[in-house]
Design a protein around this motif. Structure first.
Motif, PDB file in Angstrom:
ATOM      1  N   SER A 269      39.665  60.558   6.244  1.00 13.74           N
ATOM      2  CA  SER A 269      38.800  59.782   5.030  1.00 13.74           C
ATOM      3  C   SER A 269      37.577  60.256   5.693  1.00 13.74           C
ATOM      4  O   SER A 269      37.378  60.643   6.364  1.00 13.74           O
ATOM      5  CB  SER A 269      38.145  58.353   5.841  1.00 13.74           C
ATOM      6  OG  SER A 269      38.258  57.930   6.911  1.00 13.74           O
TER       7      SER A 269
ATOM      8  N   THR B  22      35.044  58.708   6.282  1.00 17.88           N
ATOM      9  CA  THR B  22      34.353  57.919   7.401  1.00 17.88           C
ATOM     10  C   THR B  22      34.430  58.323   8.288  1.00 17.88           C
ATOM     11  O   THR B  22      33.503  58.838   9.411  1.00 17.88           O
ATOM     12  CB  THR B  22      35.059  56.840   6.899  1.00 17.88           C
ATOM     13  OG1 THR B  22      34.340  55.751   5.900  1.00 17.88           O
ATOM     14  CG2 THR B  22      33.893  55.630   8.423  1.00 17.88           C
TER      15      THR B  22
ATOM     16  N   SER C  80      25.962  55.193  -4.188  1.00 16.78           N
ATOM     17  CA  SER C  80      27.016  54.604  -4.468  1.00 16.78           C
ATOM     18  C   SER C  80      26.549  53.860  -5.222  1.00 16.78           C
ATOM     19  O   SER C  80      27.183  52.694  -5.417  1.00 16.78           O
ATOM     20  CB  SER C  80      28.225  53.966  -3.312  1.00 16.78           C
ATOM     21  OG  SER C  80      27.591  54.035  -1.905  1.00 16.78           O
TER      22      SER C  80
ATOM     23  N   ALA D  72      30.631  62.040  -1.701  1.00 20.45           N
ATOM     24  CA  ALA D  72      32.076  61.088  -2.480  1.00 20.45           C
ATOM     25  C   ALA D  72      32.209  60.965  -3.845  1.00 20.45           C
ATOM     26  O   ALA D  72      33.426  61.090  -4.930  1.00 20.45           O
ATOM     27  CB  ALA D  72      32.630  60.272  -1.370  1.00 20.45           C
ATOM     28  N   HIS D  73      30.710  60.686  -4.231  1.00 22.75           N
ATOM     29  CA  HIS D  73      31.028  60.362  -5.762  1.00 22.75           C
ATOM     30  C   HIS D  73      31.284  60.795  -7.031  1.00 22.75           C
ATOM     31  O   HIS D  73      31.655  60.530  -7.871  1.00 22.75           O
ATOM     32  CB  HIS D  73      29.969  59.311  -6.269  1.00 22.75           C
ATOM     33  CG  HIS D  73      30.377  57.792  -5.258  1.00 22.75           C
ATOM     34  ND1 HIS D  73      30.849  56.962  -6.058  1.00 22.75           N
ATOM     35  CD2 HIS D  73      30.010  57.164  -4.074  1.00 22.75           C
ATOM     36  CE1 HIS D  73      31.469  55.946  -5.368  1.00 22.75           C
ATOM     37  NE2 HIS D  73      30.704  56.290  -3.473  1.00 22.75           N
TER      38      HIS D  73
HETATM   39  C1  LIG Z   1      29.058  57.965  -0.558  1.00 28.21           C
HETATM   40  C2  LIG Z   1      30.415  57.385   0.223  1.00 28.21           C
HETATM   41  N1  LIG Z   1      30.941  57.954   1.543  1.00 28.21           N
HETATM   42  C3  LIG Z   1      32.002  57.929   1.479  1.00 28.21           C
HETATM   43  C4  LIG Z   1      32.686  56.491   1.706  1.00 28.21           C
HETATM   44  C5  LIG Z   1      33.708  55.980   2.668  1.00 28.21           C
HETATM   45  O1  LIG Z   1      34.496  56.635   2.128  1.00 28.21           O
HETATM   46  P1  LIG Z   1      36.447  56.668   2.121  1.00 28.21           P
HETATM   47  O2  LIG Z   1      37.055  55.015   2.674  1.00 28.21           O
HETATM   48  O3  LIG Z   1      37.219  57.618   2.780  1.00 28.21           O
HETATM   49  O4  LIG Z   1      35.885  56.340   4.216  1.00 28.21           O
HETATM   50  C6  LIG Z   1      32.736  55.951   0.454  1.00 28.21           C
HETATM   51  C7  LIG Z   1      33.361  54.437   0.440  1.00 28.21           C
HETATM   52  O5  LIG Z   1      32.889  54.037  -0.932  1.00 28.21           O
HETATM   53  C8  LIG Z   1      31.539  56.089  -0.324  1.00 28.21           C
HETATM   54  O6  LIG Z   1      31.447  55.484  -1.291  1.00 28.21           O
END
Ligand SMILES: Cc1ncc(COP(=O)(O)O)c(C=O)c1O
Length: 206
Positions: A11, A13, A86, A114-115
């Motif tokens: 993930s 995180t 986010s 991520a976004h």
């Molecule tokens: C900007 C951002 N980083 C990291 C994460 C966490 O992602 P993951 O669920 O893959 O740990 C999110 C989850 O919504 C997020 O919006």
């Protein structure tokens, strides 16, 4: 997606929790945006001996003042933030960050993109890899969840040595499992139009 060296985790995180402590040193200073994603704030909590300061959202003037004030005391200064926020939907100030990266050799940037992974930029490399210079001092985390629709997190690094360091020293790389096989298959299939997933698995963690 990117020709950089990419390490992956189950993930985003877990990826931050491996990459940030592996990349940041005890003598560095970390400056983190107040609205950076919670997973980034949580990862900086793992930095036992490193000074971590919070900065007002996208306040580049303040960032420059802090660099000028603290550079002589630290080996490197890390700015940690989201590339596409986010909660607010705004982008990091890429143009100003590029200027600061050019002006201050101690400045390193770690952005969570991520976004905008998979839908923004050439081969879906996201906004940060599209707009920031392709230099060692720029580290970009990507998500294989969200719009890529598989699972996992990835970090684009400039050298194979940095990738090796994240895999070898990142805590969650050692005690947490890899991307689950069905989702790995999905990520690889989706990555067929890109280059980063194949590169990760051919030369990275088995
Ligand atoms: C900007 C951002 N980083 C990291 C994460 C966490 O992602 P993951 O669920 O893959 O740990 C999110 C989850 O919504 C997020 O919006």
């Amino acid at each position: 997606m990117t020709e950089r060296n990419v390490a992956v985790a189950a993930s985003t995180t877990l990826l931050h929790r491996a990459a940030i402590p592996a990349l940041v040193g005890d003598n560095d200073l970390v400056i983190i945006d107040q609205f950076a994603h919670a997973s980034l704030h949580m990862a900086t909590e793992l930095l036992g001996n490193t000074y971590v300061a919070r900065i007002r959202h996208s306040h580049m003037q303040k960032l420059e003042l802090m660099i000028q004030e603290f550079a002589h005391r630290h080996e490197r200064i890390w700015y940690i933030a989201d590339a596409l926020y986010s909660m607010r939907g705004d982008y990091a100030p890429f143009r100003e960050l590029s200027v600061l990266l050019d002006r201050y050799q101690k400045l390193h940037v770690y952005l969570d993109d991520a976004h905008s992974t998979s839908w923004y930029g050439e081969r879906g490399r996201g906004a940060a890899l599209s707009h920031l210079p392709n230099i060692e001092r720029v580290v970009v985390a990507l998500s294989l969840n969200k719009s890529l629709s598989a699972a996992g997190g990835a970090v684009a690094l400039s050298t194979p040595e940095l990738k090796k360091r994240v895999y070898a020293c990142g805590g969650t790389m050692l005690f947490s499992g890899p991307i689950q096989p069905p989702m790995l298959g999905a990520a690889v299939a989706l990555g067929e139009t890109t280059s980063f997933t194949r590169a990760s698995y051919s030369s990275g963690r088995s």
